[in-house]
Design an enzyme around this catalytic site. Sequence first.
Site, PDB file in Angstrom:
ATOM      1  N   GLY A  13       0.934  -1.164  -0.188  1.00 42.39           N
ATOM      2  CA  GLY A  13       0.019   0.116  -0.079  1.00 42.39           C
ATOM      3  C   GLY A  13       0.809   1.230  -0.009  1.00 42.39           C
ATOM      4  O   GLY A  13       1.831   1.252   0.930  1.00 42.39           O
ATOM      5  N   ARG A  74       0.966  -4.953  -4.986  1.00 43.21           N
ATOM      6  CA  ARG A  74       1.320  -6.031  -4.342  1.00 43.21           C
ATOM      7  C   ARG A  74       1.713  -7.151  -5.224  1.00 43.21           C
ATOM      8  O   ARG A  74       1.165  -7.077  -6.249  1.00 43.21           O
ATOM      9  CB  ARG A  74       0.033  -6.584  -3.460  1.00 43.21           C
ATOM     10  CG  ARG A  74      -0.246  -5.398  -2.510  1.00 43.21           C
ATOM     11  CD  ARG A  74      -1.435  -5.858  -1.656  1.00 43.21           C
ATOM     12  NE  ARG A  74      -2.069  -4.571  -0.985  1.00 43.21           N
ATOM     13  CZ  ARG A  74      -1.771  -4.139   0.051  1.00 43.21           C
ATOM     14  NH1 ARG A  74      -0.653  -4.204   0.568  1.00 43.21           N
ATOM     15  NH2 ARG A  74      -2.391  -2.823   0.439  1.00 43.21           N
ATOM     16  N   ASP A 105       5.488  -4.930   6.169  1.00 40.76           N
ATOM     17  CA  ASP A 105       6.226  -6.042   6.654  1.00 40.76           C
ATOM     18  C   ASP A 105       6.017  -7.182   5.515  1.00 40.76           C
ATOM     19  O   ASP A 105       6.932  -8.085   5.428  1.00 40.76           O
ATOM     20  CB  ASP A 105       5.544  -6.793   7.928  1.00 40.76           C
ATOM     21  CG  ASP A 105       4.349  -7.009   8.046  1.00 40.76           C
ATOM     22  OD1 ASP A 105       3.448  -6.347   7.427  1.00 40.76           O
ATOM     23  OD2 ASP A 105       3.821  -7.971   8.499  1.00 40.76           O
ATOM     24  N   THR A 128       4.098   2.460   5.685  1.00 37.15           N
ATOM     25  CA  THR A 128       2.816   2.057   5.572  1.00 37.15           C
ATOM     26  C   THR A 128       1.776   2.769   6.608  1.00 37.15           C
ATOM     27  O   THR A 128       2.422   3.429   7.556  1.00 37.15           O
ATOM     28  CB  THR A 128       2.530   0.457   6.079  1.00 37.15           C
ATOM     29  OG1 THR A 128       1.246   0.155   6.283  1.00 37.15           O
ATOM     30  CG2 THR A 128       3.510   0.238   7.267  1.00 37.15           C
ATOM     31  N   ASP A 130      -0.548   1.761   8.237  1.00 34.61           N
ATOM     32  CA  ASP A 130      -1.032   0.891   9.515  1.00 34.61           C
ATOM     33  C   ASP A 130       0.207   1.068  10.730  1.00 34.61           C
ATOM     34  O   ASP A 130      -0.508   0.736  11.667  1.00 34.61           O
ATOM     35  CB  ASP A 130      -1.086  -0.704   9.054  1.00 34.61           C
ATOM     36  CG  ASP A 130      -1.668  -0.877   7.665  1.00 34.61           C
ATOM     37  OD1 ASP A 130      -2.670   0.018   7.400  1.00 34.61           O
ATOM     38  OD2 ASP A 130      -1.787  -1.807   6.900  1.00 34.61           O
ATOM     39  N   ASP A 132       2.274  -1.032  11.612  1.00 37.46           N
ATOM     40  CA  ASP A 132       2.358  -2.359  12.032  1.00 37.46           C
ATOM     41  C   ASP A 132       3.685  -2.808  11.854  1.00 37.46           C
ATOM     42  O   ASP A 132       3.682  -4.099  11.649  1.00 37.46           O
ATOM     43  CB  ASP A 132       1.085  -3.125  11.603  1.00 37.46           C
ATOM     44  CG  ASP A 132       1.150  -3.307  10.147  1.00 37.46           C
ATOM     45  OD1 ASP A 132       1.832  -2.753   9.392  1.00 37.46           O
ATOM     46  OD2 ASP A 132       0.199  -4.287   9.698  1.00 37.46           O
ATOM     47  N   ARG A 174      -5.336  -2.548   8.532  1.00 38.90           N
ATOM     48  CA  ARG A 174      -5.571  -4.108   8.522  1.00 38.90           C
ATOM     49  C   ARG A 174      -5.894  -4.718   9.604  1.00 38.90           C
ATOM     50  O   ARG A 174      -6.960  -4.861  10.058  1.00 38.90           O
ATOM     51  CB  ARG A 174      -4.121  -4.407   8.027  1.00 38.90           C
ATOM     52  CG  ARG A 174      -3.805  -5.733   7.122  1.00 38.90           C
ATOM     53  CD  ARG A 174      -2.515  -5.965   6.452  1.00 38.90           C
ATOM     54  NE  ARG A 174      -2.265  -5.218   5.470  1.00 38.90           N
ATOM     55  CZ  ARG A 174      -2.695  -5.587   4.359  1.00 38.90           C
ATOM     56  NH1 ARG A 174      -3.319  -6.581   3.846  1.00 38.90           N
ATOM     57  NH2 ARG A 174      -2.544  -4.871   3.326  1.00 38.90           N
TER      58      ARG A 174
END
Length: 335
Positions: A13, A74, A105, A128, A130, A132, A174
């Site tokens: 993303g 992706r 990741d 990202t 996110d 994360d 996500r």
Amino acid sequence: MTLKRIGVLTSGGDAPGMNAAIRAIVLGANHHGIEAIGFMYGYNGLINDEFVLLTNSTVNNIIHRGGTILKSARCKEMQTEEGINQATSTLLKHKIDALIVIGGDGSFKGLLALQKEWNGQVIGVPGTIDNDVDKTDYTIGYSTALNTAIDAIDKIRDTADAFERIFIVEVMGRNSGFLAFNVGIASGAEQVLSFENFTVDDSEKKLHSLASDIQRVIKKRNGSYIIVIAENLWEGGANNLAQQLKVKAGIDCTACILGHIQRGGSPVAKDRILATKMGVAAIQAVISGKTSVMTGECNNEVSLFDLEASTLHYKKVNQNIIDAQQNILAINAQF
Ligand code: F6P
């Protein structure tokens, strides 16, 4: 061995600030006499040998732009042996000494797989919305996405207040709640539903307690009521939750899915600066011969961390903020 050429790509993303990172990498590389080439469309550019030469002039006036000049994607092929082999032969063909990947990741897992087949240096730069990725307090793009979602909810709040309506606002992230929880806190949401305070098995119980909280609060005070919910949390998402509250408790809610609006836009200062620091650090890592590392910023200090360790998902939303939301800030804690 003197370094001559690096490859750069953006993967997964897109996130605001990726362009700022590309700029810093290219300016840093060219400053040290290293040639930089950009592979297009994430790992697809490696697999299909699609690239552009990145000179200083190609990164002029991009620091403020969202998206990524290298495009992103992706790439399922990177999970196959054939894909890894194709990517490796492109890197060998172009005599690339180091590959820098800006992504999350999932993108780093591709880089780790590549490292098993290819002798060059691999460096990750976490980008990202996110947030994360372990071993960094923040990822590039997260702060902008946070601000974008808050700005959107502030606007929804005006309508919600004017009509005294209940809104369920779904935010991205996500499978983690960095965005949901912090957006909820910063927009003064009456409730936050996220991975940190909810498990799927609780759905039925949660629906009832949510419905009775809403009814109890509405009896005591008029006004707006906003629930921020993490995507991928509730089966069927915000729309289904709104429907269930209507059918099971007769409560009218409007669902609003913020979606990809959170991925775009001009990066805020924090993301531009973080991306620039990390881009420069990535080039320093290349020069000092490091491999299988990720640039991360912890306590305002950018350093290098083991790339594999960045993908383990140990990083969690701050427990103090979760407790404060649950026990003090949430509307059911106030009445
Ligand atoms: O990882 C960034 C992200 O925007 C997530 O928040 C979201 O779950 C996902 O990507 C959406 O991906 P896509 O744009 O491929 O639908």
